[in-house]
Scaffold this active site. Sequence first.
Site, PDB file in Angstrom:
ATOM      1  N   ASN A   1      45.703  24.858 -20.100  1.00 31.60           N
ATOM      2  CA  ASN A   1      47.094  25.200 -19.797  1.00 31.60           C
ATOM      3  C   ASN A   1      47.984  24.308 -20.653  1.00 31.60           C
ATOM      4  O   ASN A   1      48.248  23.155 -20.316  1.00 31.60           O
ATOM      5  CB  ASN A   1      47.365  24.990 -18.303  1.00 31.60           C
ATOM      6  CG  ASN A   1      48.765  25.407 -17.898  1.00 31.60           C
ATOM      7  OD1 ASN A   1      49.631  25.651 -18.733  1.00 31.60           O
ATOM      8  ND2 ASN A   1      49.008  25.482 -16.599  1.00 31.60           N
TER       9      ASN A   1
ATOM     10  N   ARG B   1      46.401  29.834 -20.862  1.00 35.79           N
ATOM     11  CA  ARG B   1      47.741  30.298 -20.527  1.00 35.79           C
ATOM     12  C   ARG B   1      48.480  30.588 -21.835  1.00 35.79           C
ATOM     13  O   ARG B   1      48.557  29.736 -22.720  1.00 35.79           O
ATOM     14  CB  ARG B   1      48.494  29.227 -19.738  1.00 35.79           C
ATOM     15  CG  ARG B   1      49.977  29.549 -19.523  1.00 35.79           C
ATOM     16  CD  ARG B   1      50.684  28.367 -18.900  1.00 35.79           C
ATOM     17  NE  ARG B   1      52.121  28.590 -18.801  1.00 35.79           N
ATOM     18  CZ  ARG B   1      53.041  27.698 -19.169  1.00 35.79           C
ATOM     19  NH1 ARG B   1      52.662  26.540 -19.692  1.00 35.79           N
ATOM     20  NH2 ARG B   1      54.318  27.960 -19.036  1.00 35.79           N
TER      21      ARG B   1
ATOM     22  N   HIS C   1      56.470  32.221 -15.846  1.00 31.03           N
ATOM     23  CA  HIS C   1      55.820  31.528 -14.718  1.00 31.03           C
ATOM     24  C   HIS C   1      55.003  32.487 -13.854  1.00 31.03           C
ATOM     25  O   HIS C   1      54.728  32.219 -12.686  1.00 31.03           O
ATOM     26  CB  HIS C   1      56.856  30.799 -13.835  1.00 31.03           C
ATOM     27  CG  HIS C   1      57.458  29.598 -14.492  1.00 31.03           C
ATOM     28  ND1 HIS C   1      58.819  29.393 -14.573  1.00 31.03           N
ATOM     29  CD2 HIS C   1      56.887  28.536 -15.110  1.00 31.03           C
ATOM     30  CE1 HIS C   1      59.076  28.267 -15.218  1.00 31.03           C
ATOM     31  NE2 HIS C   1      57.917  27.729 -15.557  1.00 31.03           N
TER      32      HIS C   1
ATOM     33  N   ARG D   1      66.295  22.287 -20.981  1.00 33.02           N
ATOM     34  CA  ARG D   1      66.821  23.615 -21.321  1.00 33.02           C
ATOM     35  C   ARG D   1      68.044  23.925 -20.464  1.00 33.02           C
ATOM     36  O   ARG D   1      68.084  23.603 -19.279  1.00 33.02           O
ATOM     37  CB  ARG D   1      65.744  24.676 -21.105  1.00 33.02           C
ATOM     38  CG  ARG D   1      64.693  24.727 -22.196  1.00 33.02           C
ATOM     39  CD  ARG D   1      63.561  25.667 -21.838  1.00 33.02           C
ATOM     40  NE  ARG D   1      62.459  24.956 -21.212  1.00 33.02           N
ATOM     41  CZ  ARG D   1      61.445  25.554 -20.582  1.00 33.02           C
ATOM     42  NH1 ARG D   1      61.415  26.878 -20.484  1.00 33.02           N
ATOM     43  NH2 ARG D   1      60.474  24.834 -20.055  1.00 33.02           N
TER      44      ARG D   1
ATOM     45  N   GLU E   1      48.226  27.242 -11.696  1.00 29.71           N
ATOM     46  CA  GLU E   1      48.099  28.240 -12.758  1.00 29.71           C
ATOM     47  C   GLU E   1      46.673  28.288 -13.289  1.00 29.71           C
ATOM     48  O   GLU E   1      46.175  29.363 -13.662  1.00 29.71           O
ATOM     49  CB  GLU E   1      49.079  27.899 -13.890  1.00 29.71           C
ATOM     50  CG  GLU E   1      50.535  28.019 -13.484  1.00 29.71           C
ATOM     51  CD  GLU E   1      51.488  27.359 -14.457  1.00 29.71           C
ATOM     52  OE1 GLU E   1      52.613  27.875 -14.628  1.00 29.71           O
ATOM     53  OE2 GLU E   1      51.119  26.322 -15.044  1.00 29.71           O
TER      54      GLU E   1
END
Length: 392
Positions: A9, A92, A180, A240, A378
């Site tokens: 990931n 991912r 996500h 961000r 994840e």
Amino acid sequence: MSDAILVLNSGSSSVKFGLFDLSKGEPHLLCKGLLDEHDAKPGFTVTDAAGNHLFEKRRPAGDNNGEALLVDILDWSNDYLAGGALLAAGHRVVHGGREFPGPVKVTNATLEAMAALTPLAPLHQPRCLSPIRTIKSLRPDLTQIACFDTAFHYHLAPPVSRFAIPRRFEEIGIRRYGFHGLSFEFIVRRLTEISPALAAKRTVVAHLGNGASLCAIRNGRSVDTTMGLTPLDGLMMGTRCGVIDPGVLLYLQRERGMSAAEVEHLLYEESGLLGVSGVSADMRILLASTDSAAAEAIDLFTFRVAKEVAAMANTLGGLECLVFTGGIGEHSKEIRQQVCDRLRWVGVKIDRSANDQAEECISAKNSEVDILIIPTSEETTIARHCASISIL
């Protein structure tokens, strides 16, 4: 040792990884680790599923060769499996566009198609594809599977997916994709395990971390989300900006003479919590700070989260369940409290004691909305996708 899947990931400055046993059908985590190229001495650490230290390897300061570090992980994995086979590597990949509605085996053609999506995630996509290319070079016979953050939102439809620009741009793929998804998919499954009735509720999941987004979920499916064409949109994040008046960008370029590359760097690397606070992108540091600008950054962050939860509730036609996940969502009682306090008008009432103890259910008895903390994984979602695809 049983056969296993290696899950990678990739983030902006580190790579989380895990080895999952497949012998019992449902992937079972054997061990997990973190590869950090930007540490003072780059290297990786490994713990077992319970967090007990297993292994650590460091390279000399400045030796941040990502390929060499990945070789170290592959070599260690082979030693750890002690005769068991590494069946596949799962990855991912942030952006799948309209080309990838679900996980795929990596081939030259799929790798090329993923690389073509780089302009839509210029900071994330190269980081995701780099270990795929490295493993392809080192272990060409090892099956690799790409799992996409956008896939969970693939079926989003107008008006949710549409920008108010001429249709000719939508026809070439300029639309809202959402991200996500691997995290949101894990949460949906976990809600079902907790209670099928809970999983059927009109739910907003708040994945709050250095990257942050919300997802409105009904009957296990994404019906709205805060990120759009790129992972830059939506909530305020670590560095961000999230949603911003497009006129600001035009002004910066026209009146301030900033290039597209300079604006991109500003929005991705210098904004968000870091930009507003002038202190840090790390919420833990901001919460501990006495600087008024740090408090203002936190205030803006929770304001934006609560505002977007309300927007998600509008899409859902109501709000019955709110889930906090991600690094901030799982670990910051202060942020959960502030967000919920801003949402009291929609029936969100938090149990302060339960929140302080980070219990799974933190809603007050008289809350009209169930409030939960659910740690995400994840990596587990990626392992499940790998197990569902023929890898033998």
